[in-house]
Scaffold this active site. Structure first.
Site, PDB file in Angstrom:
ATOM      1  N   GLU A 168       5.096  10.698  28.038  1.00 44.02           N
ATOM      2  CA  GLU A 168       6.462  10.658  27.507  1.00 44.02           C
ATOM      3  C   GLU A 168       6.490   9.482  26.554  1.00 44.02           C
ATOM      4  O   GLU A 168       6.512   8.326  26.982  1.00 44.02           O
ATOM      5  CB  GLU A 168       7.423  10.507  28.689  1.00 44.02           C
ATOM      6  CG  GLU A 168       8.798  11.033  28.408  1.00 44.02           C
ATOM      7  CD  GLU A 168       9.683   9.936  27.878  1.00 44.02           C
ATOM      8  OE1 GLU A 168       9.697   9.769  26.638  1.00 44.02           O
ATOM      9  OE2 GLU A 168      10.322   9.257  28.682  1.00 44.02           O
ATOM     10  N   GLU A 193      10.449   3.660  15.262  1.00 40.06           N
ATOM     11  CA  GLU A 193      11.415   3.663  16.359  1.00 40.06           C
ATOM     12  C   GLU A 193      12.082   2.283  16.408  1.00 40.06           C
ATOM     13  O   GLU A 193      11.392   1.264  16.490  1.00 40.06           O
ATOM     14  CB  GLU A 193      10.654   3.945  17.655  1.00 40.06           C
ATOM     15  CG  GLU A 193      11.539   4.246  18.814  1.00 40.06           C
ATOM     16  CD  GLU A 193      10.737   4.744  20.027  1.00 40.06           C
ATOM     17  OE1 GLU A 193       9.557   4.363  20.169  1.00 40.06           O
ATOM     18  OE2 GLU A 193      11.314   5.497  20.820  1.00 40.06           O
ATOM     19  N   LYS A 225       2.462   1.514  38.477  1.00 44.20           N
ATOM     20  CA  LYS A 225       2.263   0.295  37.685  1.00 44.20           C
ATOM     21  C   LYS A 225       3.523   0.077  36.869  1.00 44.20           C
ATOM     22  O   LYS A 225       3.753   0.746  35.863  1.00 44.20           O
ATOM     23  CB  LYS A 225       1.051   0.493  36.762  1.00 44.20           C
ATOM     24  CG  LYS A 225       0.340  -0.755  36.348  1.00 44.20           C
ATOM     25  CD  LYS A 225       1.142  -1.690  35.478  1.00 44.20           C
ATOM     26  CE  LYS A 225       1.215  -1.238  34.033  1.00 44.20           C
ATOM     27  NZ  LYS A 225       2.133  -2.061  33.209  1.00 44.20           N
ATOM     28  N   CYS A 254      13.918   5.879  24.286  1.00 43.06           N
ATOM     29  CA  CYS A 254      13.158   6.723  23.357  1.00 43.06           C
ATOM     30  C   CYS A 254      13.955   7.935  22.912  1.00 43.06           C
ATOM     31  O   CYS A 254      13.573   8.583  21.941  1.00 43.06           O
ATOM     32  CB  CYS A 254      11.820   7.110  23.962  1.00 43.06           C
ATOM     33  SG  CYS A 254      12.003   7.827  25.551  1.00 43.06           S
TER      34      CYS A 254
HETATM   35  C1  SIN Z   1      13.310   6.731  27.877  1.00 38.40           C
HETATM   36  O1  SIN Z   1      13.874   5.991  27.092  1.00 38.40           O
HETATM   37  O2  SIN Z   1      12.100   6.630  28.069  1.00 38.40           O
HETATM   38  C2  SIN Z   1      14.042   7.818  28.619  1.00 38.40           C
HETATM   39  C3  SIN Z   1      15.465   7.609  28.738  1.00 38.40           C
HETATM   40  C4  SIN Z   1      16.160   8.681  29.522  1.00 38.40           C
HETATM   41  O3  SIN Z   1      15.651   9.229  30.502  1.00 38.40           O
HETATM   42  O4  SIN Z   1      17.276   8.975  29.154  1.00 38.40           O
END
Ligand code: SIN
Length: 489
Positions: A262, A393, A186, A296
């Site tokens: 994640e 964030e 998805k 992230c």
């Molecule tokens: C992400 O922002 O979710 C991961 C980025 C990365 O794999 O460097």
């Protein structure tokens, strides 16, 4: 050949616009479509099919039907297939980069970097697929044997974000397929096109029907709820915000469904007074400005020793001043737009709130006028603890700098967040670097380095940043069960 915007749009026009279910492209059961927008100018790039719950259930039926045979394929077969997909993505680097740039907005050069990164997950997992392990050992009392074997978890729902449309998907798909799991993918509603091309490659390489299924939808909540309530689904892997991850975890609890999460981050970037400032500024550019800060693992809070804070700030400001915001297809552009109006509003609010609480703008500090969701690369200093920007964030091109005087103070402040994804530390003192890295409450630490992401490294967080690891030696384990056989001789 490198695309310009016009040839990239021609590529989009040739892409399948449907769902990919059970080895064929089809329309949604409701016939619904939704528009995909360019974040650079808000124009509609194309329309794609909007998967309904009935479509998702069809895909799960296909994934379940394919699971037994797929799980029984040889590791070597799965390895070679993944390797062929890797090769095909690399051959089509310019096409993938153009789609990523169009729908997500990052400059072409950065999009090429994502293609290399994203493809690499498939090569990594093709190597992992052929190296599944088990064990054989005497029971402690010597009376029998303890044998362990790995088995695929089963049909897996993979929910991917918009910030790395290819890489965040291949990190999951590679691991799932290598382990022998069928999957339902998805994509984020903003960025389905990159994965439509990936699905086409799976199709061209004759991946068995039902092994990969692709379900773009605007109603992610209804889709994931229906799938997660269905006992045929065995796993959900999600990359996105902590808020949505928490909702999914609650839903997963009802069926004790396996999860990998994640989630969000609030990465600290610590610069000690003995740091190599050239390296620290270089690392800061990467940790902050990769993907325009929409990552992230982005550095969210800069904590700089007061003895070097002004020097570090001035150097960072000079680098930020040289950045050029603009359309991904303009070769001069080094920073693309944010993904949408909501994200632009959020970044604007966080900066305005920081300034209202006393922060100083050293460069940037505002959205661009005109079409698209561009925000000027911004450096803030004197950011007070009361400002939201230190807690939330940012997901944008804003570096918020505060100072510290002692190592203990830096560590306490770095850990004063519910998140724990990535952190960064710059110092020439190796003992302090390791001590500090060990003390940081985060899943990943860049030591004198502004980039931690690597298919060979275990990616993931602690605290509210998630559960499980993707990539690395253990990423495949997220899609495997360990079966224990007690064998009487
Ligand atoms: C992400 O922002 O979710 C991961 C980025 C990365 O794999 O460097």
């Amino acid at each position: 050949m490198a695309h310009d915007r016009e040839s990239a749009l021609a590529l989009v026009a040739e892409l399948p616009r449907g769902l990919y279910i059970n080895g064929r492209w089809r329309e949604s059961a409701t016939g619904a479509h939704y528009p995909v927008h360019s974040p650079a100018d808000g124009t509609v790039l194309t329309e794609v099919a909007d998967a309904s719950v009935a479509d998702a259930q069809d895909a799960l039926t296909a994934a379940e039907a394919a699971q037994k045979d797929w799980g029984a394929t040889t590791p070597r077969y799965r390895a070679e297939l993944l390797r062929r997909v890797f090769d095909r993505i690399i051959e089509r680097t310019e096409d993938f980069a153009a789609l990523i740039s169009l729908e997500m907005g990052k400059p072409l050069a950065e999009a090429r970097g994502e293609v290399a990164y994203g493809a690499e997950f498939l090569r990594w997992f093709s190597e992992q697929a052929a190296h599944l392990t088990g064990s054989y050992a005497p029971a402690p009392n010597g009376g029998y044997r303890i044998v362990t074997a790995k088995q695929p978890v089963g049909p897996s729902l993979l929910i991917t974000p918009w910030n790395f449309p290819l890489a965040m998907a291949t990190r999951k798909i590679g691991a799932a397929l290598a382990a022998g799991c069928t999957c339902l993918i998805k994509p984020a509603p903003q960025t389905p096109l990159t994965l439509a091309l990936l699905m086409r490659i799976f199709d061209e390489l004759n991946v068995p029907a039902g092994v990969v299924n692709y379900l773009p939808t605007l109603d992610a909540a209804a889709q994931s709820k229906a799938l997660m309530d269905d006992p045929r689904l065995r796993k959900v892997s999600f990359t996105g915000s902590t808020g949505v991850g928490s909702i999914l975890l609650h839903q997963a609890a009802d069926r004790v469904l396996r999860t990998s999460m994640e989630l969000g981050g609030n990465g600290p970037f610590i610069v000690f007074d003995d740091a190599d400032l050239d390296a620290a500024v270089e690392g800061a550019m990467l940790a902050k400005m990769r993907n325009a800060g929409e990552s992230c693992v982005a550095a969210n809070r800069f904590l700089v020793h007061s003895a070097v804070a002004e020097e570090f700030t001035q150097r960072l400001v000079r680098r930020f001043e040289k950045l050029v915001i603009g359309d991904a297809f303009d070769p001069a552009s080094t920073v693309g737009p944010l993904i949408d109006a909501r994200q632009l509003d959020k970044v604007t609010e966080l900066v305005d709130d920081a300034v209202a609480h006393g922060a100083r703008i050293r460069v940037g500090g505002k959205a661009s006028s005109g079409a698209g969701y561009f925000y000027a690369p911004t450096v803030l200093t004197d950011v007070p603890e009361t400002a939201r920007i230190g807690r939330e964030e940012i997901f944008g091109p804003v570096a918020a700098i505060t100072t510290f005087d002692t190592e203990a103070q830096a560590l306490e402040r770095a850990n004063a967040t519910e998140y724990g994804l990535a952190g960064y530390v710059y110092t020439r003192d190796i003992s302090r670097a390791l001590r500090f890295a060990e003390g940081l409450e985060s899943g990943m630490v860049g030591v004198n380095r502004g980039l931690v992401s690597d298919p060979g490294g275990p990616f993931g967080g602690v605290k509210a940043s998630g559960l499980g690891r993707e990539g690395g030696a253990t990423g495949i384990e997220e899609y495997l069960e360990t079966k224990y056989l007690a064998v009487q001789l």
